[in-house]
Scaffold this motif. Structure first.
Motif, PDB file in Angstrom:
ATOM      1  N   THR A   1      -8.433  14.360   3.867  1.00 28.47           N
ATOM      2  CA  THR A   1      -7.826  13.035   4.000  1.00 28.47           C
ATOM      3  C   THR A   1      -7.169  12.713   2.669  1.00 28.47           C
ATOM      4  O   THR A   1      -7.852  12.473   1.667  1.00 28.47           O
ATOM      5  CB  THR A   1      -8.879  11.974   4.364  1.00 28.47           C
ATOM      6  N   PHE A   2      -5.842  12.736   2.636  1.00 29.52           N
ATOM      7  CA  PHE A   2      -5.095  12.530   1.389  1.00 29.52           C
ATOM      8  C   PHE A   2      -5.157  11.077   0.949  1.00 29.52           C
ATOM      9  O   PHE A   2      -5.303  10.774  -0.232  1.00 29.52           O
ATOM     10  CB  PHE A   2      -3.645  12.980   1.586  1.00 29.52           C
ATOM     11  N   ALA A   3      -5.020  10.161   1.878  1.00 29.58           N
ATOM     12  CA  ALA A   3      -5.099   8.725   1.576  1.00 29.58           C
ATOM     13  C   ALA A   3      -5.542   7.987   2.825  1.00 29.58           C
ATOM     14  O   ALA A   3      -5.248   8.390   3.940  1.00 29.58           O
ATOM     15  CB  ALA A   3      -3.757   8.189   1.089  1.00 29.58           C
ATOM     16  N   GLY A   4      -6.243   6.889   2.623  1.00 28.95           N
ATOM     17  CA  GLY A   4      -6.836   6.178   3.742  1.00 28.95           C
ATOM     18  C   GLY A   4      -8.251   6.661   3.976  1.00 28.95           C
ATOM     19  O   GLY A   4      -8.731   7.578   3.297  1.00 28.95           O
TER      20      GLY A   4
ATOM     21  N   ASP B   1      -3.917  -1.553  -0.783  1.00 32.62           N
ATOM     22  CA  ASP B   1      -3.464  -0.549  -1.733  1.00 32.62           C
ATOM     23  C   ASP B   1      -4.656  -0.076  -2.558  1.00 32.62           C
ATOM     24  O   ASP B   1      -5.683  -0.750  -2.655  1.00 32.62           O
ATOM     25  CB  ASP B   1      -2.393  -1.128  -2.654  1.00 32.62           C
ATOM     26  N   GLY B   2      -4.515   1.081  -3.160  1.00 32.91           N
ATOM     27  CA  GLY B   2      -5.609   1.619  -3.962  1.00 32.91           C
ATOM     28  C   GLY B   2      -5.488   3.123  -4.069  1.00 32.91           C
ATOM     29  O   GLY B   2      -4.472   3.712  -3.680  1.00 32.91           O
ATOM     30  N   ALA B   3      -6.512   3.749  -4.596  1.00 34.35           N
ATOM     31  CA  ALA B   3      -6.503   5.193  -4.804  1.00 34.35           C
ATOM     32  C   ALA B   3      -7.264   5.903  -3.699  1.00 34.35           C
ATOM     33  O   ALA B   3      -8.396   5.541  -3.385  1.00 34.35           O
ATOM     34  CB  ALA B   3      -7.121   5.531  -6.153  1.00 34.35           C
ATOM     35  N   GLY B   4      -6.616   6.891  -3.102  1.00 31.87           N
ATOM     36  CA  GLY B   4      -7.278   7.751  -2.128  1.00 31.87           C
ATOM     37  C   GLY B   4      -7.887   7.006  -0.966  1.00 31.87           C
ATOM     38  O   GLY B   4      -7.218   6.260  -0.243  1.00 31.87           O
ATOM     39  N   THR B   5      -9.193   7.175  -0.796  1.00 32.48           N
ATOM     40  CA  THR B   5      -9.881   6.568   0.339  1.00 32.48           C
ATOM     41  C   THR B   5     -10.153   5.082   0.153  1.00 32.48           C
ATOM     42  O   THR B   5     -10.676   4.433   1.059  1.00 32.48           O
ATOM     43  CB  THR B   5     -11.214   7.299   0.602  1.00 32.48           C
TER      44      THR B   5
ATOM     45  N   GLN C   1      -2.562  10.413  -5.539  1.00 39.04           N
ATOM     46  CA  GLN C   1      -3.156   9.745  -4.382  1.00 39.04           C
ATOM     47  C   GLN C   1      -3.313   8.233  -4.579  1.00 39.04           C
ATOM     48  O   GLN C   1      -4.150   7.593  -3.942  1.00 39.04           O
ATOM     49  CB  GLN C   1      -4.522  10.365  -4.027  1.00 39.04           C
ATOM     50  N   VAL C   2      -2.476   7.651  -5.416  1.00 36.19           N
ATOM     51  CA  VAL C   2      -2.474   6.199  -5.588  1.00 36.19           C
ATOM     52  C   VAL C   2      -1.505   5.582  -4.586  1.00 36.19           C
ATOM     53  O   VAL C   2      -0.329   5.950  -4.540  1.00 36.19           O
ATOM     54  CB  VAL C   2      -2.078   5.800  -7.023  1.00 36.19           C
ATOM     55  N   VAL C   3      -1.991   4.658  -3.766  1.00 33.39           N
ATOM     56  CA  VAL C   3      -1.212   4.054  -2.692  1.00 33.39           C
ATOM     57  C   VAL C   3      -0.728   2.672  -3.118  1.00 33.39           C
ATOM     58  O   VAL C   3      -1.505   1.854  -3.621  1.00 33.39           O
ATOM     59  CB  VAL C   3      -2.050   3.925  -1.403  1.00 33.39           C
ATOM     60  N   SER C   4       0.562   2.415  -2.915  1.00 32.26           N
ATOM     61  CA  SER C   4       1.139   1.096  -3.163  1.00 32.26           C
ATOM     62  C   SER C   4       2.066   0.740  -2.015  1.00 32.26           C
ATOM     63  O   SER C   4       2.427   1.594  -1.208  1.00 32.26           O
ATOM     64  CB  SER C   4       1.898   1.073  -4.496  1.00 32.26           C
ATOM     65  N   THR C   5       2.446  -0.522  -1.947  1.00 31.94           N
ATOM     66  CA  THR C   5       3.384  -0.979  -0.914  1.00 31.94           C
ATOM     67  C   THR C   5       4.788  -0.897  -1.479  1.00 31.94           C
ATOM     68  O   THR C   5       5.084  -1.476  -2.519  1.00 31.94           O
ATOM     69  CB  THR C   5       3.053  -2.401  -0.459  1.00 31.94           C
TER      70      THR C   5
ATOM     71  N   ILE D   1       6.238  -0.107   4.335  1.00 33.49           N
ATOM     72  CA  ILE D   1       6.359   1.251   3.827  1.00 33.49           C
ATOM     73  C   ILE D   1       5.326   1.388   2.724  1.00 33.49           C
ATOM     74  O   ILE D   1       5.223   0.538   1.838  1.00 33.49           O
ATOM     75  CB  ILE D   1       7.762   1.527   3.260  1.00 33.49           C
ATOM     76  N   ARG D   2       4.558   2.459   2.775  1.00 32.11           N
ATOM     77  CA  ARG D   2       3.570   2.710   1.730  1.00 32.11           C
ATOM     78  C   ARG D   2       3.987   3.958   0.953  1.00 32.11           C
ATOM     79  O   ARG D   2       4.533   4.901   1.519  1.00 32.11           O
ATOM     80  CB  ARG D   2       2.177   2.900   2.331  1.00 32.11           C
TER      81      ARG D   2
END
Length: 222
Positions: free
Chosen positions: A54-57, A75-79, A114-118, A107-108
């Motif tokens: 699982t790369f993200a989420g 938003d956040g890192a990885g899981t 693996q840092v997720v942002s909007t 759009i994310r």
């Protein structure tokens, strides 16, 4: 042939859109039902199986009421990040993964770390329905917005957006796909399902099934 042999996604997952990085080392998959993005890594020499992660989420988590607790909009890192039924993914030249996060109407962006942002916050339509997504060689991000029947182009930093195709109700009765320059294309792209960018020419390809004809068309906008 099988590109990734011996690979099994987690049970109950629903893989939809997918994209490969430029090096061919990682295949990213939008897992719609489990609300995350999976990554399949090519095996090292002599390895029998590919590595699925699982790369993200979050991995699928069922709440007491039977709903998926793993779905959300954080938003956040990885899981630590959450998505809400993502539909498609695209990868840029730097390994950043862009996600059409459909139910979050967003759009994310996921960095290689693996840092997720909007992405594109404040410029994407509030009633958008992101489905297809692609990135051109310059880093511009293209989004198929099926609710507003349009294709949006975002600057590489997500600060600006312009509608390049569509944005008008489908009033055409033609069975042929629209043809012309970006500025002259009519707004009859109802039924568009996905898009892709030719990394060499930068041409944009769009598939659609709903030109009052069951056939599927691809046309190029250069």
């Amino acid at each position: 042939s099988t590109l990734f042999p011996y690979t099994t996604l987690f049970r109950s997952s629903s893989p939809v859109g997918m994209a490969m990085d430029v090096a061919g080392n990682h295949l990213y998959i939008a897992d719609n039902d489990d609300c995350n993005v999976r990554m399949i890594t090519n095996p090292s020499a002599g390895s029998a199986n590919n590595v699925v992660s699982t790369f993200a989420g979050q991995a699928q988590v069922l709440a007491a009421n039977g709903n998926l607790a793993s779905c959300g909009n954080h938003d956040g890192a990885g899981t630590a990040a959450t998505f809400n039924h993502p539909w498609d993914v695209a990868v840029d030249a730097f390994g950043n993964v862009y996600v059409a996060d459909t139910n979050n109407k967003a759009i994310r962006k996921i960095t290689p770390q693996q840092v997720v942002s909007t992405f594109g916050s404040g410029v994407l339509a509030v009633n958008a329905s992101p489905s297809g997504i692609a990135v051109d060689p310059l880093g511009n991000v293209y989004l198929l917005d099926s609710s507003n029947v349009e294709i949006d182009r975002f600057s590489p930093d997500g600060s600006t957006m312009d509608v390049i195709i569509g944005g008008a109700p489908n009033t055409s009765t033609s069975t042929a796909p629209p043809v012309g320059s970006i500025d002259s294309l009519p707004g009859n792209i109802h039924g568009s399902t996905d898009l892709a960018i030719d990394p060499t020419s930068g041409n944009l390809f769009i598939t659609s099934y709903n030109y009052f004809n069951p056939s599927e068309y691809s046309f190029v906008v250069s």
